[in-house]
Design an enzyme around this catalytic site. Sequence first.
Site, short mmCIF file in Angstrom:
data_model
loop_
_atom_site.label_atom_id
_atom_site.label_comp_id
_atom_site.label_asym_id
_atom_site.label_seq_id
_atom_site.Cartn_x
_atom_site.Cartn_y
_atom_site.Cartn_z
NE ARG A 21 -3.81 20.98 55.21
CZ ARG A 21 -4.03 20.24 54.13
NH1 ARG A 21 -3.40 20.54 53.00
NH2 ARG A 21 -4.82 19.20 54.19
CD GLU A 33 -9.74 19.96 61.67
OE1 GLU A 33 -10.58 19.07 61.40
OE2 GLU A 33 -8.68 20.10 61.02
CD GLN A 38 -21.62 14.75 59.59
OE1 GLN A 38 -21.93 15.68 60.32
NE2 GLN A 38 -22.32 13.65 59.54
N GLY A 77 -25.16 23.54 56.04
CA GLY A 77 -25.84 22.37 56.59
C GLY A 77 -25.40 22.02 58.01
CE1 TYR A 116 -10.21 14.58 61.96
CE2 TYR A 116 -12.03 16.14 62.19
CZ TYR A 116 -10.85 15.75 61.59
OH TYR A 116 -10.29 16.52 60.61
CG ASP A 134 -10.78 12.08 58.74
OD1 ASP A 134 -9.97 11.16 58.46
OD2 ASP A 134 -10.81 13.15 58.09
CB CYS A 198 -1.15 4.58 44.99
SG CYS A 198 -1.14 4.62 46.80
CB CYS A 204 -1.81 -0.96 49.07
SG CYS A 204 -3.59 -0.87 49.42
#
Length: 344
Positions: A21, A33, A38, A77, A116, A134, A198, A204
Site C-alpha cells: 500500500r 494481488e 483466496q 496453495g 478483480y 471481491d 460499526c 445498514c
Amino acid sequence: MEFSNSLLHWYLQNKRDLPWRNTKHPYPIWLSEIMLQQTRVAQGLPYFLSFMDAFPTVFDLAKADEEQVLKLWQGLGYYSRARNMHKTAQIIAFELNGNFPNNYNDLLKLKGIGEYTAAAIASFAFNEVVPVVDGNVYRVLARYFNVETDIASSSTRKEFTALANELIPKDNPALFNQAIMEFGALQCVPKNPNCEICIFNSSCAALQKKKVAELPVKLKKTKVSNKYFNYLVFLDDSNTTLINKRSEKGIWQNLYEFPVIETENEMDFDALSSLVHQNYSHLEIERILIYNDNQIIHKLSHQKLHINFYKVEVSKKLNNGIDLKSLRNFPFPIVIYNFIEKFF
C-alpha cells in the site's frame, strides 16, 4: 455520497500498514494481488516479503527458474497462481520491456489476471476509476443495501460492479477500493461481525432487517470429491529415495512427490502391499511399513485428500535416487513437505 465519505474516514483511521500500500509501482501491487487471491493477508504477507527479497523486480522474477518460484510459493496453495505469475512476468519483462499495461482492459489480457485483479492493479497503480469486486466487497454491499442476489451466480458480478461504480469517488478510486476491501476484512467479517461498533449501524439494511447472518446469499456449493493418495517412500541401503515431478495438469502440477498410488476408494494395507510388490518387484522389496499412525486429511477447494505414507525398504540400489537430505531443495506440496520435516 455519505456511504463513501464515511467509509474513507473509517479506512484512514483503521487501515493496516501493508507494504504494497506504500507504493504506486505495479509490480509489488500485482505480486500482492496474485498472492492474496483466496489467501488471508496474515498468511500471504511473509510470502510477499520473501518474493520481493528474492525477486525485487519483474525482470528478476522472469529470469528465475520455475522450480525456484514454486519452492518459494510452497505452502501458499493454488499453485497455478505461481505458474501463471511466472509466465506473466516473462511476458512483461521480455515482450513489454518491463512495462505493465496501464489500464484495466489490457491488464485483463495477461495470464492469471481476472476482473478483480485487473481492477485492483488499474486503480491502485494507475488510479483508473474501476471498482474492485471481491468476497469482501460482495459482503459489505450485500449487507448494507440488502442485496439478496446469489453471489455464486455468474451474472452477479455485473450487478455488484454496477452498484460499486455508483459509489466510487471519481477523484480517488484507489482509496475507495482499498477502504471497502479493508472494511470487509476487518469490520464486516463473514461470521459474527461486531455491528454495535460499526459506523453504518444506523443505516445498514441487513442490520435493520436482522439479516446480517443471511447475507450475502450463496446457494451453489462446490462439490468436493474424495481421493486417496498412498505415497511410497522407497529407501535403499544408501538411504536414497525416489521422487517424481507431477507433469499432468491438475493439482500440484510441476511440484515433486514420492511415487504414489491414487485411488477413488480406500485401500487396505494388504491390497496396497500386493500392488506394490506387483508393480515394483524389480526393486526387490524387503518390507513395507506405514509412517503415519493416523490418515492425514488434506482439504482443497474441490477435493478432500486422504493421505498415507509408506516406507518401502528395497535391497536393490535405486537408480536416480535422491539423498534424503537433498529433499528440502525441491518444491513439494505442503502436506508432503511437512511429512519430510517430521520424519527426515
